[in-house]
Write a protein that holds these residues in place. Structure first.
Motif, PDB file in Angstrom:
ATOM      1  N   ASP A 124       0.826  -1.200   0.000  1.00  0.00           N
ATOM      2  CA  ASP A 124       0.000   0.000   0.000  1.00  0.00           C
ATOM      3  C   ASP A 124       0.869   1.262   0.000  1.00  0.00           C
ATOM      4  O   ASP A 124       1.669   1.479   0.914  1.00  0.00           O
ATOM      5  CB  ASP A 124      -0.912  -0.020   1.235  1.00  0.00           C
ATOM      6  CG  ASP A 124      -2.012   1.030   1.187  1.00  0.00           C
ATOM      7  OD1 ASP A 124      -1.771   2.129   0.655  1.00  0.00           O
ATOM      8  OD2 ASP A 124      -3.111   0.753   1.708  1.00  0.00           O
TER       9      ASP A 124
ATOM     10  N   GLU B 262       4.477  -1.238   6.032  1.00  0.00           N
ATOM     11  CA  GLU B 262       3.816  -1.724   4.819  1.00  0.00           C
ATOM     12  C   GLU B 262       3.717  -3.236   4.780  1.00  0.00           C
ATOM     13  O   GLU B 262       2.777  -3.798   4.214  1.00  0.00           O
ATOM     14  CB  GLU B 262       4.559  -1.206   3.578  1.00  0.00           C
ATOM     15  CG  GLU B 262       5.841  -1.919   3.199  1.00  0.00           C
ATOM     16  CD  GLU B 262       6.980  -1.708   4.184  1.00  0.00           C
ATOM     17  OE1 GLU B 262       7.924  -2.524   4.173  1.00  0.00           O
ATOM     18  OE2 GLU B 262       6.934  -0.737   4.960  1.00  0.00           O
TER      19      GLU B 262
ATOM     20  N   GLU C  42       0.768  -4.521   6.987  1.00  0.00           N
ATOM     21  CA  GLU C  42      -0.499  -4.327   6.291  1.00  0.00           C
ATOM     22  C   GLU C  42      -0.654  -5.310   5.136  1.00  0.00           C
ATOM     23  O   GLU C  42      -1.715  -5.910   4.953  1.00  0.00           O
ATOM     24  CB  GLU C  42      -0.584  -2.883   5.773  1.00  0.00           C
ATOM     25  CG  GLU C  42      -1.949  -2.451   5.286  1.00  0.00           C
ATOM     26  CD  GLU C  42      -2.307  -2.968   3.911  1.00  0.00           C
ATOM     27  OE1 GLU C  42      -3.515  -3.214   3.642  1.00  0.00           O
ATOM     28  OE2 GLU C  42      -1.392  -3.145   3.069  1.00  0.00           O
TER      29      GLU C  42
END
Length: 322
Positions: A186, A195, A198
C-alpha cells in the motif's frame, strides 16, 4: 499450480530485495544466498533487486559478484523514493513464472537452510505465506536490557504455528495468489513503514489462507550501534503502534479497540516504569517503549503523521546517526 505440479516442474522462487545505500550489506546477503543448501529439491532462484538510491550503489556490487552468483539477477533502479516503491518494483520485475516471492532486507544474511525451510513450510495445508526467525548480530555489545527484552529478535517459533501477519525481513508468499488478487504494498505506507504488516495481514484476510512460522528458516540481522539505543527504539515502537492504528483506520475495523489499547499501553507502561521498574532497567525500558507504542496508536487517530522512512531519516540511519 498445485504442490504436486510444482514438484514435477521445479519450483521457481523470486527473492525480492529492496536496497538503499547498503552495498556491503547487499554483497554479504548475496554471498549467503549463494551458499543455500537445497538437497534434492528441484528449485530455480532469481534474485530481484530494486535499488532505491539516487546513485546506483548496488550496481558496482553486482558487477563484482554477478559472474560468481549461483542465481540469475534482475537489477533495476527505482527512482521514486520510498520503501513501498522499491518493494512493489521487485514484484513488478519478478519473473512471471515464479511460484513464490521470498523477501529479505539488505542488512541481513541467510542461514544455509533458509530457503529449504521456507519451502518446506509453504507446502503445509492452506498456507499462503510463511515467516522465518530473525536473530541480531550487533556491531557492538548492546546494553543488557536490549538483549533481556529480545528487542531485535523474531521468534523463536513453533514450527507451522499460525501467525497474524509476516514481515519482509524474512518471509515467503504464494505468488499465484498475489497475482490473482493483483496485490501490491500500500503506497500510503511508502515513507511511514509498516507496509509489510499491512500487506501480509491483508493477504491472509483476502485469501482466507494461513500464515505459518518456519521455525528453522533463520536469518541474521545486522544491528549497528546507534539502533541498540532507547533513542532509536522509541521511534520504532511509536511507529509500530502508529501502523496498527492506521491499518484499523484504513479497514474501518477495530478502531474502538485500538483506541482502548493505545490508552492501555500507555497506562501499563507507566505502571511498569513507576511501580515495577525499581531495580530493573529492562522493566523500566520496556515500560517506556509501551508508552511510545500507545502514543503512536493515539497519534494516528489524531491524524498525526509519522514518516520513519522519510529521506532525511533514512540518510541519517545509513550514516550511523539516530
Amino acid at each position: 499450480m498445485s504442490v504436486d505440479a510444482r514438484s514435477q516442474a521445479g519450483t521457481h522462487v523470486a527473492i525480492c530485495i529492496a536496497t538503499y545505500k547498503r552495498p556491503q550489506g547487499l554483497r554479504a546477503l548475496i554471498d549467503s544466498l549463494n551458499d543455500q543448501q537445497l538437497g534434492a529439491r528441484d528449485v530455480r532462484v532469481t534474485l530481484v533487486i530494486a535499488d532505491n538510491a539516487p546513485a546506483t550503489t548496488a550496481r558496482s556490487v553486482l558487477g563484482e559478484i554477478q559472474d560468481l552468483s549461483c542465481w540469475p539477477v534482475i537489477y533495476v533502479l527505482e527512482h521514486e523514493r520510498g520503501i513501498v516503491s522499491a518493494r512493489n518494483r521487485t514484484l513488478a520485475e519478478a519473473p512471471p513464472d515464479a511460484d513464490y516471492f521470498a523477501f529479505l532486507d539488505d542488512d541481513e544474511t541467510a542461514s544455509e537452510n533458509w530457503l529449504a525451510e521456507l519451502l518446506g513450510t509453504m507446502i503445509l495445508p492452506n498456507t499462503v505465506a510463511v515467516q522465518g526467525a530473525v536473530e541480531p548480530r550487533y556491531d557492538e555489545a548492546p546494553p543488557a536490557w536490549v538483549e533481556q527484552l529480545n528487542l531485535f529478535r523474531m521468534g523463536p517459533y513453533e514450527q507451522g504455528a499460525e501467525l497474524p501477519s509476516a514481515a519482509t525481513n524474512n518471509s515467503m508468499a504464494d505468488a499465484a495468489i498475489i497475482r490473482k488478487q493483483t496485490m501490491r504494498f500500500d503506497a500510503r505506507f511508502n515513507t511511514t513503514g509498516g507496509e509489510d504488516e499491512e500487506f501480509f495481514s491483508r493477504l491472509r484476510i483476502e485469501s482466507g489462507g494461513t500464515i505459518r512460522a518456519a521455525a528453522q528458516a533463520l536469518v541474521w540481522d545486522h544491528i549497528p550501534a546507534h539502533r541498540a539505543t532507547m533513542h532509536w527504539l522509541r521511534r520504532r515502537w511509536f511507529r509500530m503502534g502508529h501502523t496498527l492504528a492506521r491499518i484499523a483506520q484504513i479497514r474501518r475495523k477495530g478502531i474502538p479497540i485500538r483506541v482502548v489499547k493505545g490508552f492501555a499501553a500507555i497506562g501499563w507502561g507507566l505502571v511498569m516504569c513507576v511501580f515495577l521498574g525499581f531495580g530493573s532497567k529492562a522493566r523500566c525500558c520496556k515500560g517506556a517503549l509501551e508508552i511510545y507504542r500507545g502514543a503512536g496508536m493515539l497519534a494516528a487517530f489524531l491524524q498525526i503523521r509519522f514518516d520513519e522512512y522519510n529521506t532525511a531519516a533514512v540518510r541519517l540511519d545509513r550514516a550511523g546517526g539516530g
